[in-house]
Design a protein around this motif. Structure first.
Motif, mmCIF file in Angstrom:
data_model
loop_
_atom_site.group_PDB
_atom_site.id
_atom_site.type_symbol
_atom_site.label_atom_id
_atom_site.label_comp_id
_atom_site.label_asym_id
_atom_site.label_seq_id
_atom_site.Cartn_x
_atom_site.Cartn_y
_atom_site.Cartn_z
ATOM 1 N N ASP A 8 0.800 -1.225 0.000
ATOM 2 C CA ASP A 8 0.000 0.000 0.000
ATOM 3 C C ASP A 8 0.833 1.275 0.000
ATOM 4 O O ASP A 8 0.372 2.315 -0.425
ATOM 5 N N TYR A 21 -6.856 4.568 3.692
ATOM 6 C CA TYR A 21 -6.687 3.129 3.531
ATOM 7 C C TYR A 21 -7.836 2.496 2.747
ATOM 8 O O TYR A 21 -7.623 1.551 1.988
ATOM 9 N N GLU A 22 -9.049 2.999 2.887
ATOM 10 C CA GLU A 22 -10.181 2.443 2.137
ATOM 11 C C GLU A 22 -9.981 2.636 0.637
ATOM 12 O O GLU A 22 -10.234 1.738 -0.157
ATOM 13 N N ILE A 25 -7.222 0.224 -0.618
ATOM 14 C CA ILE A 25 -7.723 -1.151 -0.771
ATOM 15 C C ILE A 25 -8.508 -1.258 -2.067
ATOM 16 O O ILE A 25 -8.316 -2.192 -2.855
ATOM 17 N N LYS A 29 -7.572 -3.467 -5.618
ATOM 18 C CA LYS A 29 -8.539 -4.398 -6.203
ATOM 19 C C LYS A 29 -8.865 -4.017 -7.645
ATOM 20 O O LYS A 29 -8.877 -4.865 -8.541
ATOM 21 N N ILE A 36 -3.239 -7.170 -0.770
ATOM 22 C CA ILE A 36 -2.581 -5.915 -0.403
ATOM 23 C C ILE A 36 -1.761 -6.159 0.855
ATOM 24 O O ILE A 36 -2.149 -6.935 1.718
ATOM 25 N N LEU A 56 -9.501 -2.737 8.815
ATOM 26 C CA LEU A 56 -8.848 -3.006 7.530
ATOM 27 C C LEU A 56 -9.322 -4.337 6.956
ATOM 28 O O LEU A 56 -9.624 -4.440 5.771
ATOM 29 N N GLU A 59 -12.874 -4.072 5.600
ATOM 30 C CA GLU A 59 -12.906 -3.337 4.328
ATOM 31 C C GLU A 59 -12.381 -4.209 3.186
ATOM 32 O O GLU A 59 -12.955 -4.225 2.099
ATOM 33 N N ALA A 60 -11.303 -4.934 3.442
ATOM 34 C CA ALA A 60 -10.750 -5.821 2.416
ATOM 35 C C ALA A 60 -11.733 -6.937 2.069
ATOM 36 O O ALA A 60 -11.918 -7.265 0.894
ATOM 37 N N ILE A 67 -5.525 -9.601 2.607
ATOM 38 C CA ILE A 67 -4.452 -8.838 3.249
ATOM 39 C C ILE A 67 -3.331 -9.837 3.499
ATOM 40 O O ILE A 67 -3.542 -10.867 4.132
#
Length: 69
Positions: A8, A21-22, A25, A29, A36, A56, A59-60, A67
């Motif tokens: 990242d 961070y969102e 991610i 994608k 990630i 995190l 969200e992933a 992750i």
């Protein structure tokens, strides 16, 4: 099957902008990567690191990316 991921830190200031961070991610994608990796910089200013790691992960999972760390 080979899977590809991206770290990242290279996306933090992609094209001179700051991405949270969102967004990072989602970008990984959308770029077609399978996973990630987050560097320590993501956690530097976070008090509750375990809760943030769960955020995190959630969200992933929502966008369907792994992750790696």
């Amino acid at each position: 099957m080979i899977k590809y991921g991206a770290a990242d830190y290279g996306l933090l200031v992609w094209y001179g902008n700051y991405y949270d961070y969102e967004e990072r991610i989602m970008m990984v994608k959308e770029l077609g990567f399978d996973g990630i990796e987050f560097t320590n910089q993501v956690f530097e200013d976070v008090e509750d690191k375990i809760a943030f790691a769960k955020t995190l992960r959630d969200e992933a999972d929502k966008v369907g990316i792994e992750i790696s760390n």
